[in-house]
Design an enzyme around this catalytic site. Structure first.
Site, PDB file in Angstrom:
ATOM      1  N   CYS A   1     -37.053  14.595  -0.644  1.00 55.79           N
ATOM      2  CA  CYS A   1     -35.737  14.259  -1.175  1.00 55.79           C
ATOM      3  C   CYS A   1     -35.003  15.590  -1.325  1.00 55.79           C
ATOM      4  CB  CYS A   1     -35.900  13.585  -2.539  1.00 55.79           C
ATOM      5  SG  CYS A   1     -34.348  13.295  -3.410  1.00 55.79           S
TER       6      CYS A   1
ATOM      7  N   GLU B   1     -26.736   2.653   2.391  1.00 49.12           N
ATOM      8  CA  GLU B   1     -27.609   1.634   1.787  1.00 49.12           C
ATOM      9  C   GLU B   1     -26.983   0.248   1.910  1.00 49.12           C
ATOM     10  OE1 GLU B   1     -29.693   2.482  -1.694  1.00 49.12           O
ATOM     11  OE2 GLU B   1     -30.652   4.093  -0.562  1.00 49.12           O
TER      12      GLU B   1
ATOM     13  N   CYS C   1     -29.620  15.588   3.501  1.00 46.75           N
ATOM     14  CA  CYS C   1     -29.895  14.395   2.714  1.00 46.75           C
ATOM     15  C   CYS C   1     -30.755  13.465   3.558  1.00 46.75           C
ATOM     16  CB  CYS C   1     -28.588  13.703   2.329  1.00 46.75           C
ATOM     17  SG  CYS C   1     -28.824  12.120   1.500  1.00 46.75           S
TER      18      CYS C   1
ATOM     19  N   HIS D   1     -30.861  10.394   3.924  1.00 49.77           N
ATOM     20  CA  HIS D   1     -30.254   9.206   4.530  1.00 49.77           C
ATOM     21  C   HIS D   1     -29.524   9.500   5.846  1.00 49.77           C
ATOM     22  CE1 HIS D   1     -31.139   7.469   0.700  1.00 49.77           C
ATOM     23  NE2 HIS D   1     -30.488   6.345   0.942  1.00 49.77           N
TER      24      HIS D   1
HETATM   25  N1  DGL Z   1     -32.862  11.213  -1.444  1.00 57.43           N
HETATM   26  C1  DGL Z   1     -31.582  11.750  -1.833  1.00 57.43           C
HETATM   27  C2  DGL Z   1     -31.382  13.117  -1.160  1.00 57.43           C
HETATM   28  O1  DGL Z   1     -31.937  13.386  -0.126  1.00 57.43           O
HETATM   29  C3  DGL Z   1     -30.443  10.813  -1.450  1.00 57.43           C
HETATM   30  C4  DGL Z   1     -30.382   9.577  -2.295  1.00 57.43           C
HETATM   31  C5  DGL Z   1     -30.081   9.881  -3.754  1.00 57.43           C
HETATM   32  O2  DGL Z   1     -28.967  10.333  -4.070  1.00 57.43           O
HETATM   33  O3  DGL Z   1     -30.998   9.681  -4.559  1.00 57.43           O
HETATM   34  O4  DGL Z   1     -30.654  13.921  -1.660  1.00 57.43           O
END
Ligand code: DGL
Length: 272
Positions: A73, A152, A184, A186
């Site tokens: 993450c 999402e 990120c 996503h």
């Molecule tokens: N997993 C988060 C990131 O890579 C994106 C989703 C979130 O904001 O929790 O920063």
């Protein structure tokens, strides 16, 4: 040889894009993935809160007997990686350094763009990591609060996503960057939209492949790989709804997700 699994965690399902690369690169290893769906998203939260969540989850995974932890993450890595490495006994790998390294190698004009969550941008970690490798490189950072909720909700193909990407990309294009870090979990899902907006002349850098490579190297150097003749297994834990995790998670993992086990947030909080 070390038969313990590798722990991977994320605020939700986005880290499954990183797990995907790890499963492809290391098919003989076992993995346990924890998604903190109950507390998603991390991106808009203060760094100090994300740091606490990450410490709870990584501590929990260590208690489960993993041999290495991947903070899959970007927000959690940006907020907490040094703390996790100090707190834990097992090696902890984040997703920022491999990407910063890849971006420095890729850029020709030494102008690098960053698209990421508010937390990741606020941490200032990417510019620090890039400058540690090339003090003359410039990083232009843009926080993209609309992208995670849109990806999402809409999958990768909603018109609103294209509109948001164009808006976030504009200052990077104006700055003349030739490389963009997609900071990120996503964003790999919207790669075609991003590549179309930036054009083929801009190199897009994702963390997943680079991170999987770093995991493989770390296992090898520390002599903690599993036997490469076997086929590994993977399982899932979530603080959110297990049904939703399986249903939405497949899109991120692009591999089957049979089931997910529920873990209460209170169980994680008890670790810290
Ligand atoms: N997993 C988060 C990131 O890579 C994106 C989703 C979130 O904001 O929790 O920063």
């Amino acid at each position: 040889m070390d038969s313990r699994p590798i722990g991977v965690f994320d605020s939700g399902m986005g880290g499954l894009t990183v797990l995907h690369e790890c499963l492809v690169t290391l098919p003989h290893e076992d993995f346990v993935y924890l998604g903190d769906g109950a507390r998603l998203p991390y991106g808009p939260r203060p760094l100090v809160e994300i740091r606490r969540f990450a410490a709870e989850i990584a501590g929990y995974l260590e208690q489960q007997g993993v041999k290495l932890i991947v903070a899959a993450c970007n927000s959690a890595t940006a907020a907490a990686l040094p703390d996790l490495q100090q707190l834990l006994t097992v090696p902890v790998i984040g997703v920022l350094a491999p990407e910063a390294h890849a971006a420095v190698l890729a850029t020709r004009n030494r102008r690098i763009g960053l698209l990421a969550t508010e937390a990741t941008v606020a941490s200032g970690r990417y510019p620090e990591l890039v400058r540690a490798l090339d003090a003359g490189a410039e990083v232009v950072s843009i926080a993209c609060p609309r992208l995670v909720p849109l990806i999402e909700a809409d999958g990768a193909f909603g018109e609103e996503i294209a509109v948001a990407v164009r808006e976030y990309a504009a200052p990077l294009k104006d700055a003349g960057v030739d490389t963009v870090i997609l900071g990120c979990t996503h964003y790999p899902l919207i790669r075609p939209v991003l590549q179309r907006v930036f054009g083929r002349g801009v190199t897009l850098v994702f963390s997943a492949e680079e991170t999987a490579r770093e995991v493989a190297e770390t296992l090898e150097r520390k002599g903690i790989e599993n036997a490469d003749s076997r086929e590994g297994a993977y399982r899932f834990l979530t603080t959110g709804d297990p049904g939703l995790f399986c249903e939405m998670g497949r899109r991120f993992l692009q591999l089957p997700i049979g089931s997910a086990e529920y873990v209460e947030v209170a169980t994680l909080e008890a670790v810290a």
